[in-house]
Design an enzyme around this catalytic site. Structure first.
Site, mmCIF file in Angstrom:
data_model
loop_
_atom_site.group_PDB
_atom_site.id
_atom_site.type_symbol
_atom_site.label_atom_id
_atom_site.label_comp_id
_atom_site.label_asym_id
_atom_site.label_seq_id
_atom_site.Cartn_x
_atom_site.Cartn_y
_atom_site.Cartn_z
ATOM 1 N N LYS A 36 8.512 17.547 -38.197
ATOM 2 C CA LYS A 36 9.832 18.098 -37.884
ATOM 3 C C LYS A 36 10.633 17.277 -36.890
ATOM 4 O O LYS A 36 11.844 17.421 -36.835
ATOM 5 C CB LYS A 36 9.738 19.553 -37.452
ATOM 6 C CG LYS A 36 8.996 19.810 -36.200
ATOM 7 C CD LYS A 36 8.714 21.309 -36.109
ATOM 8 C CE LYS A 36 7.880 21.613 -34.902
ATOM 9 N NZ LYS A 36 7.157 22.867 -35.049
ATOM 10 N N ARG A 131 5.045 34.401 -30.638
ATOM 11 C CA ARG A 131 6.061 33.844 -31.516
ATOM 12 C C ARG A 131 5.823 34.528 -32.859
ATOM 13 O O ARG A 131 5.768 35.754 -32.900
ATOM 14 C CB ARG A 131 5.987 32.306 -31.564
ATOM 15 C CG ARG A 131 7.358 31.687 -31.890
ATOM 16 C CD ARG A 131 7.346 30.165 -31.906
ATOM 17 N NE ARG A 131 6.680 29.639 -33.085
ATOM 18 C CZ ARG A 131 6.608 28.337 -33.387
ATOM 19 N NH1 ARG A 131 7.160 27.453 -32.573
ATOM 20 N NH2 ARG A 131 5.981 27.916 -34.464
HETATM 21 C C1 PLP Z 1 5.883 22.538 -34.756
HETATM 22 C C2 PLP Z 1 4.725 23.253 -35.309
HETATM 23 C C3 PLP Z 1 3.460 22.660 -35.280
HETATM 24 C C4 PLP Z 1 3.199 21.304 -34.642
HETATM 25 O O1 PLP Z 1 3.220 21.432 -33.249
HETATM 26 P P1 PLP Z 1 2.773 20.196 -32.300
HETATM 27 O O2 PLP Z 1 2.654 20.782 -30.964
HETATM 28 O O3 PLP Z 1 3.847 19.191 -32.408
HETATM 29 O O4 PLP Z 1 1.482 19.703 -32.829
HETATM 30 C C5 PLP Z 1 2.415 23.351 -35.843
HETATM 31 N N1 PLP Z 1 2.583 24.572 -36.389
HETATM 32 C C6 PLP Z 1 3.778 25.183 -36.440
HETATM 33 C C7 PLP Z 1 3.903 26.524 -37.058
HETATM 34 C C8 PLP Z 1 4.902 24.544 -35.890
HETATM 35 O O5 PLP Z 1 6.087 25.148 -35.931
#
Ligand code: PLP
Length: 365
Positions: A36, A131
């Protein structure tokens, strides 16, 4: 080359993703590369896939669609619960989506029937971070209802910690996720393919536990892009922390006072700044500002440079190596937030440094 620019070193990115994929595989865990921060870049998608990740995950359908064009066969996962208004696109381009609302899953089912596709879902469970996620006690009933919906396949369960509430993935909450997977399978007579334990905050748990239980999947973004875990931002052994850097250029360089003169009121952003008077210093202004990046997440690559502050279009730097040259390029390391902002800014150029093997003329810096 144009500035400001992000330099994305695909060889380093490949190395990080490959190391993590191998390391996780040895523990029976498959890896989704989370893209992302990369705006669906085809270069990044192809690099991570070539490095051996199981799939690519992103929170935006726009990015999924872009990556789909670059990687027709790859497994693409939408990590954020789908927007009701986007279910058609989600079914068309994502193989799997993470979900926590039955109303959304019902709409995904209708879209999947219309498109004559099977859409796979992972049900997210809330384990304390507050969340996304279903309460553990609602998991079975929701899963049962989802299984009754046509063209929906329940492929797994997952959780996300350390994002909103800062809750650490530990032996207890990971064991709870394992237990939930096992009891869900027994109650409904199904097999779950994915038990998705979390993100880059799970590295500590992984290193510290002997038995990962049913958890067989992690989704890593920051660990791949910036080479560190996210509970304390500790660099991960053997990974590059500079796979992505920001380059900006000096537009003014002068000896000036360290403290403003005149009556001090609010600055451009409504703060009232306070600067100690340390006499004259070497100051430089960079052609970079808060429209481009979260300046608080920047760290100069050189120890003799220090960021004093910023406004929309200027970053003020103090140099202790003498006056900087006009046009001189400075390199910065980024936090994940700064990287996200810089990637999203139309003013910041994105330059992909080709992998060594494919290195041609573009590679010479
Ligand atoms: C952004 C995201 C991740 C990755 O998170 P990092 O801390 O960058 O490894 C994993 N799972 C979900 C649901 C996310 O939104």
């Amino acid at each position: 080359m144009a500035t400001p620019r992000l330099e994305i070193d695909l060889a380093k990115l490949h190395h990080n993703a490959h190391q993590l994929a191998q390391h996780l595989a040895a523990r029976g865990i498959s890896l989704t590369g989370v893209t992302k921060v990369a705006l669906g870049s085809s270069e990044v998608a192809q690099t991570l896939l070539a490095a051996g990740v199981h799939s690519l995950g992103d929170s935006r359908i726009e990015n999924i669609e872009r990556m789909r064009r670059a990687a027709k066969e790859a497994t693409l996962i939408l990590l954020r619960t789908p927007l009701m208004s986007q279910v058609e696109r989600v079914v068309a381009h994502a193989d799997i989506s993470f979900n926590s609302e039955l109303a959304v899953i019902a709409n995904l089912s209708e879209a999947a029937v219309r498109q004559d596709r099977i859409h796979r879902i992972v049900l997210m469970v809330e384990l304390g971070d507050l969340r996304e996620g279903l309460a553990p006690e609602d998991l079975t009933a929701t899963a049962q209802r989802a299984l009754e919906l046509p063209n929906i396949a329940l492929t797994g369960i997952g959780t996300n910690l350390a994002c909103f509430g800062g809750v650490k993935p530990d032996l207890q909450n990971m064991a709870l996720l394992s237990d939930l997977a096992t009891s869900l399978e027994q109650e409904l007579g199904i097999d779950l393919t994915l038990v998705s334990g979390g993100n880059s905050a799970n590295i500590d748990w992984l290193e510290g536990c002997r038995d990962t239980g049913r958890v067989n999947h992690l989704r890593l973004g920051e660990a791949i892009f910036l080479g560190r875990e996210t509970l304390r931002r500790t660099p991960i052994d053997g990974l590059f922390t500079d796979a992505v850097t920001l380059v900006a250029e000096v537009i003014e360089s002068k000896v000036k006072s360290s403290a403003p003169s005149g009556q001090i009121c609010q600055d451009a952003f409504g703060d009232t700044p306070a600067f100690a008077d340390r006499g004259l210093i070497d100051r430089a202004i960079l052609g970079l500002g808060r429209q481009d990046v979260d300046v608080s997440g920047l760290r100069p690559d050189a120890e003799d440079l220090q960021i004093l502050g910023s406004s929309s279009d200027h970053v003020i730097v103090e140099s202790s190596r003498g006056l900087l040259r006009i046009g001189e390029e400075l390199m910065f390391h980024l936090s994940y937030g700064a990287l996200l902002a810089a990637m999203t800014s139309p003013y910041v150029d994105k330059v992909f440094l080709p992998e060594q093997a494919r290195c041609g003329i573009r590679c010479q810096r």
